[in-house]
Enzyme design. Structure first.
Site, PDB file in Angstrom:
ATOM      1  N   ASP A  71      36.861  43.950  35.160  1.00  0.00           N
ATOM      2  CA  ASP A  71      36.974  45.278  35.779  1.00  0.00           C
ATOM      3  C   ASP A  71      37.124  45.164  37.301  1.00  0.00           C
ATOM      4  O   ASP A  71      36.500  45.934  38.050  1.00  0.00           O
ATOM      5  CB  ASP A  71      35.740  46.127  35.463  1.00  0.00           C
ATOM      6  CG  ASP A  71      35.490  46.273  33.973  1.00  0.00           C
ATOM      7  OD1 ASP A  71      36.442  46.139  33.191  1.00  0.00           O
ATOM      8  OD2 ASP A  71      34.317  46.516  33.591  1.00  0.00           O
ATOM      9  N   ARG A  73      40.345  49.527  30.727  1.00  0.00           N
ATOM     10  CA  ARG A  73      39.445  50.248  29.828  1.00  0.00           C
ATOM     11  C   ARG A  73      38.860  51.419  30.609  1.00  0.00           C
ATOM     12  O   ARG A  73      38.696  51.341  31.846  1.00  0.00           O
ATOM     13  CB  ARG A  73      38.350  49.337  29.278  1.00  0.00           C
ATOM     14  CG  ARG A  73      37.477  48.625  30.302  1.00  0.00           C
ATOM     15  CD  ARG A  73      36.415  47.787  29.611  1.00  0.00           C
ATOM     16  NE  ARG A  73      35.495  47.150  30.557  1.00  0.00           N
ATOM     17  CZ  ARG A  73      34.298  46.680  30.223  1.00  0.00           C
ATOM     18  NH1 ARG A  73      33.871  46.794  28.964  1.00  0.00           N
ATOM     19  NH2 ARG A  73      33.522  46.095  31.113  1.00  0.00           N
ATOM     20  N   GLN A 110      33.424  39.830  39.299  1.00  0.00           N
ATOM     21  CA  GLN A 110      33.308  41.129  38.660  1.00  0.00           C
ATOM     22  C   GLN A 110      33.232  42.228  39.720  1.00  0.00           C
ATOM     23  O   GLN A 110      32.487  42.122  40.687  1.00  0.00           O
ATOM     24  CB  GLN A 110      32.059  41.188  37.765  1.00  0.00           C
ATOM     25  CG  GLN A 110      31.920  42.487  37.002  1.00  0.00           C
ATOM     26  CD  GLN A 110      30.778  42.468  36.002  1.00  0.00           C
ATOM     27  OE1 GLN A 110      30.132  41.441  35.794  1.00  0.00           O
ATOM     28  NE2 GLN A 110      30.524  43.606  35.366  1.00  0.00           N
ATOM     29  N   ASP A 111      34.074  43.276  39.524  1.00  0.00           N
ATOM     30  CA  ASP A 111      34.059  44.456  40.400  1.00  0.00           C
ATOM     31  C   ASP A 111      34.485  44.129  41.838  1.00  0.00           C
ATOM     32  O   ASP A 111      33.850  44.586  42.803  1.00  0.00           O
ATOM     33  CB  ASP A 111      32.665  45.103  40.411  1.00  0.00           C
ATOM     34  CG  ASP A 111      32.290  45.709  39.071  1.00  0.00           C
ATOM     35  OD1 ASP A 111      33.112  45.615  38.135  1.00  0.00           O
ATOM     36  OD2 ASP A 111      31.192  46.270  38.952  1.00  0.00           O
ATOM     37  N   GLN A 161      27.668  42.118  39.135  1.00  0.00           N
ATOM     38  CA  GLN A 161      28.693  42.824  39.885  1.00  0.00           C
ATOM     39  C   GLN A 161      28.542  42.475  41.355  1.00  0.00           C
ATOM     40  O   GLN A 161      27.422  42.421  41.879  1.00  0.00           O
ATOM     41  CB  GLN A 161      28.567  44.340  39.699  1.00  0.00           C
ATOM     42  CG  GLN A 161      28.774  44.826  38.275  1.00  0.00           C
ATOM     43  CD  GLN A 161      27.466  44.976  37.522  1.00  0.00           C
ATOM     44  OE1 GLN A 161      26.481  44.268  37.808  1.00  0.00           O
ATOM     45  NE2 GLN A 161      27.445  45.885  36.548  1.00  0.00           N
TER      46      GLN A 161
END
Length: 621
Positions: free
Chosen positions: A480, A539, A458-459, A436
């Site tokens: 995400d 999600r 990511q992130d 992340q």
């Protein structure tokens, strides 16, 4: 010996002839007067006004006026009923058809063509001409007739209304809005004439897309509900649905049924609440086929006139603000400060003065921590991609004490303050893949971002908490890459996948928070290396995570199921929804059953004012 009639007898005969409608030889000035004037002229067309004045000692009932133009086509009238086709006839309405002695009534009209004779400032009724009320010679000068069966070039007639007419409901005026005329403001398509039966110069053929629209502007004399009649053609295979929006409020959803024939025009009516003064009416397509072919819209009600289309306000960029203190930052040393943190540190933690930090294009490699409120970080207009705030920490980066800095600690820019704005800036985490790595962590109330680029994997964007607004931004990542518990609106953004990942978003919305991550319009896109159907819309990081996509275009990389659960969470508690999403990824029939396809009424609650309450982001205006 001459037969000299007494004045009383003459007056009696006049009254008798007026009542029977056969007095045709009196001069115009003996009975009434009218004036013709051009009230607005834009070259290819104009609006005019005719004023009728009763100069007699008697009341005139049910007046009418007719006139003939030269190389001009009259398209509509208001405050009178228009009939005929050059010569044109206008008759008074229930509320203005009776004129007491000395009283006047005016009506307006709109025409295509070049205004000429009658002259723009000429008072023509009763002017000296070769014609009288009984003459069949055509003239552009108004002349008087009391017989409605006799047509002349311009004539005013009067007749007593019957008792049945007196008891009938008074007719109301109406305004017909057509393409390329005053009051017609914009459309998402073209003005076409390939299907016969239209009025005016053609009809509006919008693009085949959800959101295709037409906008009109009109003025109402009083605040009340009026009736609008829309004339349309639909020869397609199915009905086309549209939302009627009045003054930015959704009023009703209409279906425009097909009759499988583009040349057989139909009408549909809708009641519209108007305020006194200028109003906007917008018709917005709700189907992928766009709107039906729209020929015209007629609004009925006394005092309806066209209004000038509003001029879009000039976009106010942060660089145009002059009433705030300005701190200048330049990496090359040409400003007051070389780093953003150095400039920010000059402000108090309790700062209450809105302050601009102006940033010269360049690369600023620093971990920026924003704890001061009322600050705007402002890059130069058009220089977003060359004004870069970057760092390369990942969650796995050592903290120097035997541990790691974690996801929150990896952020290149961390905002923990209220009332912070950023514009024309790129924020990047260049750590790469494998951990992340947050580019922006946003935690605070009333945070707003415009024309920004948020880059990572990511992130990328941690919408930690609070209220946040993003407009015209590019946000990219892999897994995400928009996540958190904030109430955040993404207005016309590009959400771009640069690599394979399980989902675009991972909201952790609290159960008592009605809105989570809301995407209004915009596009969801992907790099060519991202497989078709491989990425979910979201999600739930926490059980009650909420995300909604409203009229968003989805790329083919979006999976058919659309929504998936995270870890031990279940979709049964998640709040995932869509409304009229489009594109190759909008496979709504195959979506996870726990997700919702919103109705028009439900989608109408997803407005900035409803989501944020008392806060209206200045970047949304």
């Amino acid at each position: 010996m001459k037969n000299i009639m007494s004045a009383p007898k003459l007056q009696l005969i006049k009254r008798s002839l007026l009542a029977t409608g056969i007095l045709l030889s009196m001069t115009p000035s003996a009975w009434a007067a009218c004036s013709y004037s051009v009230t607005n002229n834009w070259g290819a067309g104009f609006t005019g006004e005719i004023k009728v004045t009763n100069d007699t000692a008697q009341t005139i009932n049910s007046w009418s006026v007719s006139w003939q133009e030269t190389n001009v086509s009259v398209t509509s009238a208001w405050n009178a009923t228009l009939s005929g086709s050059n010569p044109y006839t206008a008759t008074g309405l229930g509320w203005n058809s009776t004129l007491a002695p000395g009283a006047s009534a005016s009506f307006g009209f709109q025409a295509n063509g070049t205004a000429g004779a009658p002259k723009v400032n000429g008072s023509l009724c009763g002017a000296t001409t070769s014609s009288t009320a009984t003459s069949s010679t055509k003239s552009s000068t108004p002349i008087i007739s009391s017989s409605s069966s006799v047509k002349s070039s311009v004539a005013i007639s009067s007749s007593k209304s019957s008792s049945s007419a007196a008891s009938s409901v008074a007719a109301e005026s109406s305004w017909l809005f057509e393409e390329s005329a005053v009051g017609f403001c914009s459309n998402s398509g073209v003005i076409d004439n390939k299907h016969a039966g239209y009025t005016g110069t053609g009809f509006i053929d919008t693009e085949n897309a959800v959101g295709a629209s037409i906008v009109w502007s009109l003025s109402a004399a009083s605040a009340k509900t009026y009736t609008a009649q829309i004339r349309f053609g639909n020869g397609g295979t199915s009905a086309r649905r549209a939302t009627v929006v009045v003054n930015d409020n959704q009023i009703k959803t209409l279906d425009f049924p097909t009759n499988s024939n583009w040349t057989q025009w139909q009408t549909v009516n809708v009641d519209i609440p108007l305020k006194a003064g200028t109003n906007s009416i917008k018709l917005v397509a709700e189907t992928a086929d766009g709107l039906a072919n729209i020929d015209s819209i007629r609004v009925t009600g006394n005092g309806i006139t066209p209004a000038a289309c509003p001029t879009p306000p000039a976009s106010t960029d942060c660089n145009s603000i002059t009433n705030q203190p300005i701190l200048r930052v330049a990496a090359d040393g040409s400003g007051q400060y070389r780093t953003l943190q150095a400039a920010l540190n000059t402000l108090s933690n309790s700062n209450t003065t809105p302050t601009q930090i102006r940033i010269k294009p360049g690369t600023y490699r620093e971990k920026l921590s924003v704890t001061k409120p009322f600050v705007t970080f402002c890059g130069e207009t058009g220089k977003t991609s060359s004004t870069i705030l970057t760092y390369n920490d990942g969650a796995s980066t050592s903290n120097g004490n035997g541990g790691t800095i974690g996801t929150s600690g990896s952020a290149s820019v961390t905002i923990k303050a209220n009332d912070v704005s950023m514009e024309n800036i790129t924020i990047e985490n260049s750590f790469g893949v494998g951990s992340q790595a947050v580019a922006l962590l946003a935690q605070g109330q009333r945070l707003q971002f415009r024309n920004c680029r948020l880059l990572g994997n990511q992130d990328t964007l941690y919408t930690h908490s609070g209220t946040q607004y993003y407009r015209n931004c590019h946000i990219q990542g892999t897994v995400d890459f928009i996540f958190g518990a904030a109430t955040a609106v993404f207005d016309n953004n590009t959400i771009h996948s640069v690599g394979g990942g399980s989902a675009l978003t991972a909201p952790s919305t609290e159960q008592n928070v009605p809105f989570g991550l809301v995407f209004l319009g915009g596009k969801v896109t992907a790099a060519s290396n991202v497989s078709k159907g491989s990425v979910a819309l979201g999600r739930n990081w926490r059980p009650y995570g909420a995300a909604a996509y409203i009229r968003t275009e989805l790329g083919q990389h979006i999976s058919a199921v659309g929504w998936v659960k995270m870890s031990e969470n279940t979709l049964d508690t998640a709040r995932f929804s869509e409304y009229l999403t489009t594109g190759a990824g909008a496979n709504t029939s195959a979506r996870a059953p726990q997700s919702k396809q919103l109705t028009a009424a439900q989608a109408a609650t997803y407005t900035i004012s409803n989501i944020f309450g008392f806060w209206t982001p200045s970047y949304s205006k």
